[in-house]
Design a protein around this motif. Structure first.
Motif, PDB file in Angstrom:
ATOM      1  N   PHE A 105       8.875 -35.069  -0.329  1.00 22.99           N
ATOM      2  CA  PHE A 105      10.039 -34.752   1.090  1.00 22.99           C
ATOM      3  C   PHE A 105       9.574 -35.749   1.650  1.00 22.99           C
ATOM      4  CE2 PHE A 105      10.384 -30.272  -0.627  1.00 22.99           C
ATOM      5  CZ  PHE A 105      11.351 -30.432  -0.235  1.00 22.99           C
TER       6      PHE A 105
ATOM      7  N   PHE B 296      16.088 -38.810   6.377  1.00 24.97           N
ATOM      8  CA  PHE B 296      16.144 -36.939   6.209  1.00 24.97           C
ATOM      9  C   PHE B 296      17.788 -36.972   5.788  1.00 24.97           C
ATOM     10  CE2 PHE B 296      17.799 -32.696   7.507  1.00 24.97           C
ATOM     11  CZ  PHE B 296      16.154 -32.523   6.776  1.00 24.97           C
TER      12      PHE B 296
ATOM     13  N   MET C  12      24.821 -31.412  -7.002  1.00 26.29           N
ATOM     14  CA  MET C  12      23.349 -30.863  -7.211  1.00 26.29           C
ATOM     15  C   MET C  12      23.068 -29.075  -7.586  1.00 26.29           C
ATOM     16  SD  MET C  12      19.746 -31.471  -5.102  1.00 26.29           S
ATOM     17  CE  MET C  12      20.139 -29.771  -4.437  1.00 26.29           C
ATOM     18  N   VAL C  13      23.389 -28.446  -6.970  1.00 23.70           N
ATOM     19  CA  VAL C  13      23.246 -27.043  -7.600  1.00 23.70           C
ATOM     20  C   VAL C  13      24.143 -26.834  -9.108  1.00 23.70           C
ATOM     21  CG1 VAL C  13      24.634 -24.614  -6.514  1.00 23.70           C
ATOM     22  CG2 VAL C  13      23.048 -26.101  -4.858  1.00 23.70           C
TER      23      VAL C  13
ATOM     24  N   PHE D  36      25.023 -31.937  -2.736  1.00 20.14           N
ATOM     25  CA  PHE D  36      24.731 -31.322  -2.722  1.00 20.14           C
ATOM     26  C   PHE D  36      25.065 -29.998  -3.681  1.00 20.14           C
ATOM     27  CE2 PHE D  36      24.076 -25.690  -1.146  1.00 20.14           C
ATOM     28  CZ  PHE D  36      23.340 -26.356  -1.595  1.00 20.14           C
TER      29      PHE D  36
ATOM     30  N   VAL E 268      13.207 -23.537   3.378  1.00 18.39           N
ATOM     31  CA  VAL E 268      12.878 -24.427   5.034  1.00 18.39           C
ATOM     32  C   VAL E 268      13.816 -24.667   5.082  1.00 18.39           C
ATOM     33  CG1 VAL E 268      11.823 -26.594   4.953  1.00 18.39           C
ATOM     34  CG2 VAL E 268      11.922 -25.971   2.002  1.00 18.39           C
TER      35      VAL E 268
ATOM     36  N   ALA F 127      13.207 -24.915  -2.317  1.00 17.03           N
ATOM     37  CA  ALA F 127      13.172 -25.514  -1.385  1.00 17.03           C
ATOM     38  C   ALA F 127      14.485 -26.741  -0.760  1.00 17.03           C
ATOM     39  CB  ALA F 127      11.584 -26.632  -0.882  1.00 17.03           C
ATOM     40  N   ILE F 128      14.863 -27.703  -1.787  1.00 19.33           N
ATOM     41  CA  ILE F 128      15.629 -28.344  -1.761  1.00 19.33           C
ATOM     42  C   ILE F 128      16.838 -27.972  -1.293  1.00 19.33           C
ATOM     43  CG2 ILE F 128      16.806 -30.678  -2.244  1.00 19.33           C
ATOM     44  CD1 ILE F 128      14.325 -30.843  -5.079  1.00 19.33           C
ATOM     45  N   ALA F 129      17.393 -27.363  -2.025  1.00 19.32           N
ATOM     46  CA  ALA F 129      18.120 -25.805  -2.084  1.00 19.32           C
ATOM     47  C   ALA F 129      18.456 -25.748  -1.220  1.00 19.32           C
ATOM     48  CB  ALA F 129      18.772 -24.828  -2.943  1.00 19.32           C
TER      49      ALA F 129
ATOM     50  N   ILE G  23      17.293 -26.192   1.999  1.00 22.48           N
ATOM     51  CA  ILE G  23      17.631 -27.600   3.011  1.00 22.48           C
ATOM     52  C   ILE G  23      18.839 -27.854   3.261  1.00 22.48           C
ATOM     53  CG2 ILE G  23      17.808 -30.158   3.335  1.00 22.48           C
ATOM     54  CD1 ILE G  23      14.889 -30.209   3.325  1.00 22.48           C
ATOM     55  N   GLY G  24      19.702 -28.346   1.703  1.00 20.26           N
ATOM     56  CA  GLY G  24      20.932 -27.771   1.097  1.00 20.26           C
ATOM     57  C   GLY G  24      21.966 -27.073   2.442  1.00 20.26           C
ATOM     58  N   ILE G  25      21.786 -26.165   2.374  1.00 25.29           N
ATOM     59  CA  ILE G  25      22.299 -24.743   3.070  1.00 25.29           C
ATOM     60  C   ILE G  25      22.411 -25.333   4.105  1.00 25.29           C
ATOM     61  CG2 ILE G  25      22.618 -21.814   3.185  1.00 25.29           C
ATOM     62  CD1 ILE G  25      23.686 -23.009   0.537  1.00 25.29           C
TER      63      ILE G  25
ATOM     64  N   LEU H  20      18.721 -35.324   0.603  1.00 26.88           N
ATOM     65  CA  LEU H  20      19.164 -34.224  -0.279  1.00 26.88           C
ATOM     66  C   LEU H  20      20.124 -35.038  -1.819  1.00 26.88           C
ATOM     67  CD1 LEU H  20      20.186 -31.661  -0.510  1.00 26.88           C
ATOM     68  CD2 LEU H  20      21.877 -31.953   0.931  1.00 26.88           C
TER      69      LEU H  20
ATOM     70  N   PHE I 227       6.165 -31.606   3.331  1.00 24.45           N
ATOM     71  CA  PHE I 227       6.867 -31.585   4.566  1.00 24.45           C
ATOM     72  C   PHE I 227       6.612 -32.193   5.620  1.00 24.45           C
ATOM     73  CE2 PHE I 227       8.783 -27.979   6.817  1.00 24.45           C
ATOM     74  CZ  PHE I 227       9.724 -28.556   6.763  1.00 24.45           C
TER      75      PHE I 227
ATOM     76  N   PRO J 177      17.024 -29.442  12.520  1.00 27.91           N
ATOM     77  CA  PRO J 177      16.273 -29.199  11.695  1.00 27.91           C
ATOM     78  C   PRO J 177      14.837 -29.055  11.462  1.00 27.91           C
ATOM     79  CG  PRO J 177      17.679 -30.679  10.561  1.00 27.91           C
ATOM     80  CD  PRO J 177      17.573 -30.687  11.930  1.00 27.91           C
TER      81      PRO J 177
ATOM     82  N   GLU K  85      21.549 -27.885   6.263  1.00 29.26           N
ATOM     83  CA  GLU K  85      22.835 -29.013   6.211  1.00 29.26           C
ATOM     84  C   GLU K  85      24.047 -28.624   5.958  1.00 29.26           C
ATOM     85  OE1 GLU K  85      22.347 -32.212   7.520  1.00 29.26           O
ATOM     86  OE2 GLU K  85      20.299 -30.995   7.720  1.00 29.26           O
TER      87      GLU K  85
END
Lengths: 366, 315
Positions: free
Chosen positions: B43, B239, B298-299, B295, A40, A103-105, A107-109, B243, B111, A257, A111
């Motif tokens: 989402f 949005f 999270m990662v 982020f 995404v 998908a979340i990752a 989106i994060g990238i 995250l 989504f 996005p 952003e």
């Protein structure tokens, strides 16, 4: 006559932007249709490709880094490569995760890429973006191009200026659209080869049943990263074409996005994921719908404005765009529920060892 | 040692961090419950938050026409009811057809839902920024005087106190629901093992409805608190929250509501404190990159400890 030129140019612009979106959709098809990776972050890879291209090919500028004035194909190649490298880094970290997490990752990238483009003002000119991006073919009529080699071998700047004066000012449009369609066709042929090759069949196997593919001795993680990188590289290339089409890019509105990512997803779902032709068909179809609906809605608003003279049409005008977005979203939900295969559902490639009978029964034509 | 340094730290970093953390926590509760009971990453949760705030604004505006000035916290109650209706409606129309399909289909549907809800809000309310109340929020005078008497001046506006109190009340109500009531216990059972829960005769549909209701209330509260905090209502706020909320849910462990609360507080604090000048005078991290902190956490969490701090489910 003028009107026909206008229609022709409108048609060309549909082909141009439709072609760019088709390349995006082909890239997404490698991610989602081949390997089942829920990416995404399309807009992020598009932005990377676009910015790399823009920084490398624009004329020197005081607003952002460089403006290196490099040849355009080199800029496009670099856009592809940067996008691929970033995808490789994410792939190494996130590819083992379940689809939702990827998908979340992504989106994060996307952003974070946007944050970098917005905040590193010295490199990218921040929110104001980069303008005067050279566009293939049109750039020949710019002074800095025709006064340098190889064009300077064939004529003096005065000659070239006189030559471009004889051409209509839209001479580059058919050539640009043709270039994009050619790029799209080349990518399509390569992906068709990849899809019917052992690699492509292995991708399908991994997507459909990962434990079985792993048990058959396939290096699932590695293949997934490969698919992710290839898809991202194609998206980077499409991003650099997008930059050429727009000529002005900035981080927030150009690379919105919800718009770019979502449109490409809808195109792939509607056209048929897993099918390269479906991806292209969906792209042209949705793009035509999208731009035609703009004309229709503008017409409808003018009509409403004429009937109800107390209404201010400009309020409706600003909201009509969102209405189109909503309708496209609903279209996607309907397709997902009713026709999950899309218009052109996926056709499984037959193994070359299979005989002609199975080829006919699986619908493979060749 | 309450000097100018500490004053800055507590009032401009710690308290805003906790406020942001409360908002993330409330949002993450809904995400973690949907993730564990319906088994997909929703989402559209950020957009539900955003639409809850817009509905609250509408309720306030309608009351304003009738000559009433409602506090956002009061207007939130009817708005939350509308959000629940919206939640149940979207579930019926868009999520239910995929209940037995691949998880990824539902994620895709959510989504799409995210963009449908956002564009609907943009069509109805327009793209311009709105606000609940105008003007600068003054610090609570009682608290300021009391704390300055003992040598530590706290500058906390009333809105922040409301947010803290609201979060505490909601978290306690949620813990009562999950631990004491029948439906709450059923929710936990489905979250632990849906098949087993089905066999023991738990009505899964009812549990799913309860999940949407709890998630809807928490999401509306989070949206309203966010608007109270930043005094600005815009269509992209959902949005932007997505995250950090996912980061909070993953940090706490999927399926653990208390984990989500804790994760939310940690992410909120980390985002604000990352801009604190820990070394030298310059901010440790440029405030423009705040979202990046969530982020990064999270990662790192997904790689090092995918089940989260509170031993949630890992996929």
């Amino acid at each position: 006559m003028e009107a026909y030129v206008g229609y022709f140019l409108y048609f060309l612009s549909l082909l141009t932007v439709g072609g760019i979106y088709a390349i995006f959709a082909l890239g997404l098809n490698v991610n989602w249709g081949f390997a089942g990776l829920f990416n995404v972050g399309i807009v992020g890879f598009a932005a990377v490709g676009a910015y790399t291209y823009a920084l490398l090919t624009t004329a020197e500028s005081t607003f952002h880094i460089g403006g290196f004035g490099l040849p355009l194909p080199f800029g496009m190649f670099a856009g592809m490569m940067t996008s691929a490298v970033i995808a490789g880094l994410i792939g190494l970290i996130c590819i083992r995760l379940r689809a939702d997490y990827l998908a979340i990752a992504t989106i994060g990238i996307a952003e974070i890429i946007k944050l970098i483009l917005k905040n590193e003002t010295e490199i990218t000119n921040g929110p104001r973006g980069i303008n005067k991006i050279p566009r293939a073919w049109e750039h020949f009529s710019e002074e800095r191009f025709y006064s340098s080699w190889p064009m300077s071998w064939f004529g003096t700047p005065e000659n070239w200026e006189a030559f471009f004066d004889t051409l209509p000012n839209w001479y580059w449009q058919p050539l640009f659209a043709g270039t994009i369609l050619l790029v799209m066709y080349v990518i399509y042929r390569m992906l068709e080869r990849a899809r019917t090759s052992p690699w492509g069949r292995m991708m399908t196997a991994i997507r459909e049943n990962e434990p079985a593919a792993r048990a058959a001795g396939k290096d699932v993680t590695r293949r997934r990263i490969e698919a992710f990188i290839i898809g991202a590289a194609i998206m980077g290339l499409a991003g650099s074409l997008f930059a050429q089409h727009l000529r002005l890019i900035e981080p927030t509105n150009t690379f919105d996005p919800s718009k770019v990512t979502f449109l490409v997803w809808v195109m792939l779902i509607v056209g048929g994921s897993g099918n390269n032709r479906g991806a292209m068909l969906g792209a042209f179809l949705i793009w035509t719908l999208w731009s035609a609906s703009e004309l229709i809605i503008t017409g409808a608003i003018n009509l409403i404005g004429d009937i109800f003279s107390t209404l201010d049409p400009s309020i409706l005008q600003t909201r009509a765009g969102f209405l189109r977005m909503m309708l496209i979203g609903i279209l996607m939900q309907v397709i997902l529920q009713r026709y999950p295969g899309g218009i052109l559902p996926e056709v499984r490639p037959a193994s070359p060892k299979a005989d002609n009978n199975t080829r006919v029964s699986t619908g493979e034509t060749k | 040692m309450w000097d100018a340094f500490g004053f800055d730290f507590v009032n401009f970093y710690l308290i805003p961090g906790l406020v942001l953390g409360c908002i993330y926590a409330l949002g993450a509760i809904g995400i973690t419950l949907t993730f564990s009971i319906l088994r997909f990453a929703n989402f559209a949760h950020g957009e539900i938050m955003m639409s809850g705030a817009y509905l609250t604004w509408t309720v306030m505006a309608i009351a304003g026409y009738a000559g009433l000035t409602l506090h956002p916290l009061v207007a939130m109650v009817p708005a939350a009811l509308l959000v629940i209706l919206l939640f149940l409606g979207t579930d019926k129309l868009f999520y239910k057809p995929f209940r037995n399909a691949d998880t990824i289909k539902v994620v895709m549907a959510s989504f799409g839902m995210m963009l449908i809800i956002r564009s609907a809000v943009q069509v109805i309310w327009g793209p311009n920024q709105l606000t609940f109340v105008r003007g600068i929020a003054k610090p609570n005078p009682v608290l300021r005087d009391m704390s300055s008497d003992i040598g530590m001046m706290l500058i906390i506006p009333n809105k922040h106190l409301f947010i803290f109190a609201g979060t505490v009340i909601i978290v306690f109500a949620l813990s009562y629901l999950l631990n004491r009531t029948r439906i709450g216990k059923a929710m936990r059972a489905v979250s632990d093992s849906p098949d087993l829960a089905h066999v023991t005769g738990i009505d899964v549909d009812k549990v799913i409805r309860a999940t949407w209701i709890v998630g809807g209330i928490c999401a509306t509260a989070a949206g309203v608190f966010l608007v109270m905090d930043v005094q600005m209502l815009e269509t992209t706020m959902g949005f932007r929250m997505l995250l950090p909320m996912f980061a909070a849910a993953i940090l706490g462990g999927i399926g653990k509501p208390y984990g989500a609360v804790f994760g939310g507080l940690v992410i909120g604090l980390a985002e604000e404190l990352s801009a604190y000048p820990w070394i030298g005078d310059a901010p440790l991290l440029s405030p423009g990159y705040k979202t990046g902190v969530a982020f990064a956490i999270m990662v790192v969490m997904l790689i090092v400890r995918p089940q989260g701090l509170f031993k949630g489910r890992s996929f």
